[in-house]
Scaffold this active site. Structure first.
Site, short mmCIF file in Angstrom:
data_model
loop_
_atom_site.label_atom_id
_atom_site.label_comp_id
_atom_site.label_asym_id
_atom_site.label_seq_id
_atom_site.Cartn_x
_atom_site.Cartn_y
_atom_site.Cartn_z
N HIS A 92 8.73 89.81 58.32
CA HIS A 92 9.76 89.67 59.26
C HIS A 92 10.87 90.42 58.46
O HIS A 92 11.95 90.73 58.98
CB HIS A 92 9.94 88.70 60.06
CG HIS A 92 8.85 88.52 61.09
ND1 HIS A 92 9.16 87.75 62.43
CD2 HIS A 92 7.94 89.54 61.59
CE1 HIS A 92 8.01 88.02 63.11
NE2 HIS A 92 7.34 89.03 62.49
N ILE A 125 14.89 75.63 45.49
CA ILE A 125 15.99 75.79 46.42
C ILE A 125 16.99 76.29 45.43
O ILE A 125 17.60 77.55 45.40
CB ILE A 125 16.68 74.70 47.00
CG1 ILE A 125 15.76 74.26 48.03
CG2 ILE A 125 18.23 75.00 47.59
CD1 ILE A 125 15.98 72.96 48.63
N GLY A 126 17.26 75.70 44.24
CA GLY A 126 18.46 76.18 43.23
C GLY A 126 18.06 77.51 42.55
O GLY A 126 18.94 78.32 42.70
N ASP A 156 12.80 77.07 35.75
CA ASP A 156 13.32 76.14 34.88
C ASP A 156 12.36 74.84 34.34
O ASP A 156 11.14 75.22 34.62
CB ASP A 156 14.55 75.51 35.48
CG ASP A 156 14.09 74.53 36.61
OD1 ASP A 156 13.14 74.53 36.97
OD2 ASP A 156 15.27 74.02 37.32
N ARG A 213 11.25 96.58 64.74
CA ARG A 213 12.59 95.93 65.06
C ARG A 213 13.06 94.99 63.89
O ARG A 213 14.03 94.73 63.96
CB ARG A 213 12.30 94.97 66.22
CG ARG A 213 11.30 93.76 66.14
CD ARG A 213 11.09 92.96 67.44
NE ARG A 213 10.37 91.69 66.80
CZ ARG A 213 9.06 91.60 66.67
NH1 ARG A 213 8.39 92.41 66.69
NH2 ARG A 213 8.96 90.37 66.67
N HIS A 214 12.31 94.82 62.99
CA HIS A 214 12.63 93.96 61.93
C HIS A 214 13.62 94.77 60.86
O HIS A 214 14.28 94.19 60.04
CB HIS A 214 11.45 93.44 60.95
CG HIS A 214 10.87 92.38 62.03
ND1 HIS A 214 11.04 91.17 62.54
CD2 HIS A 214 9.26 92.79 62.45
CE1 HIS A 214 10.18 91.06 63.34
NE2 HIS A 214 8.97 91.69 63.27
N CYS A 222 11.13 76.04 40.66
CA CYS A 222 12.13 74.93 39.78
C CYS A 222 11.47 73.59 40.69
O CYS A 222 10.52 74.05 41.36
CB CYS A 222 13.84 75.35 39.85
SG CYS A 222 14.36 75.28 41.95
N GLY A 223 12.29 72.68 40.58
CA GLY A 223 11.60 71.44 41.21
C GLY A 223 11.60 71.55 42.83
O GLY A 223 10.52 71.22 43.16
N THR A 224 12.45 72.03 43.40
CA THR A 224 12.37 72.31 44.68
C THR A 224 12.35 73.83 45.29
O THR A 224 11.92 73.91 46.32
CB THR A 224 13.67 71.91 45.56
OG1 THR A 224 14.90 72.26 45.06
CG2 THR A 224 14.12 70.08 45.26
#
Length: 146
Positions: free
Chosen positions: A98, A69-70, A8, A132-133, A65-67
């Protein structure tokens, strides 16, 4: 390897840095936007890159994006996507080793350009360990019915 990139407005400058870096290193890059720092909504861009990864049009995706996260939340709504928000190289490596992350999300307001490129290198250089992963990744994918 073909890599999707998207952002974004808040991640636009970092996406452009990463795109140029990947091209210099010989990767094929498909840019799903945005094309400026003019305000836009991140879900459409995260989804576009994630659909390209999920469909096999590209091998992996890197979104900003800025963080971080979104846009990662939007990408993770696409079936088959395991997008990790990362702000250090250890987490980048572990998200691949993993968790078999097929997308990487970075926050332009969280990591600087130099660290971001180190994260990209670490993420792309790390292979999924399997073993295992594999069962854990399978369980994650079963949650969405993959």
């Amino acid at each position: 390897m073909k890599i999707a990139v998207a952002s974004d407005h808040g991640g636009f400058c970092l996406k452009e840095e990463i795109k140029g870096y990947l091209l210099q290193k010989g990767y094929e890059v498909v840019d799903f936007g945005t094309d400026s720092d003019k305000s836009v909504d991140y879900p459409a861009f995260g989804k576009a890159a994630a659909v390209a990864v999920s469909s096999g049009e590209v091998d992996k995706g890197i979104i900003c994006c800025g963080t971080g996260i979104g846009i990662s939340m939007a990408a993770n709504k696409v079936k088959g996507i395991r997008c990790a928000v990362v702000s250090d190289t250890f987490s980048a490596k572990m998200s691949r080793a993993h968790n078999d992350a097929n997308m990487l999300s970075l926050g332009e307001r969280v990591v600087g350009k130099g660290l971001a490129l180190e994260i990209v290198d670490a993420w792309l250089a790390t292979e999924f360990e399997g073993g295992r992963h594999e069962n854990r990744v399978r369980q994650i994918m079963e949650i969405e019915g993959c």
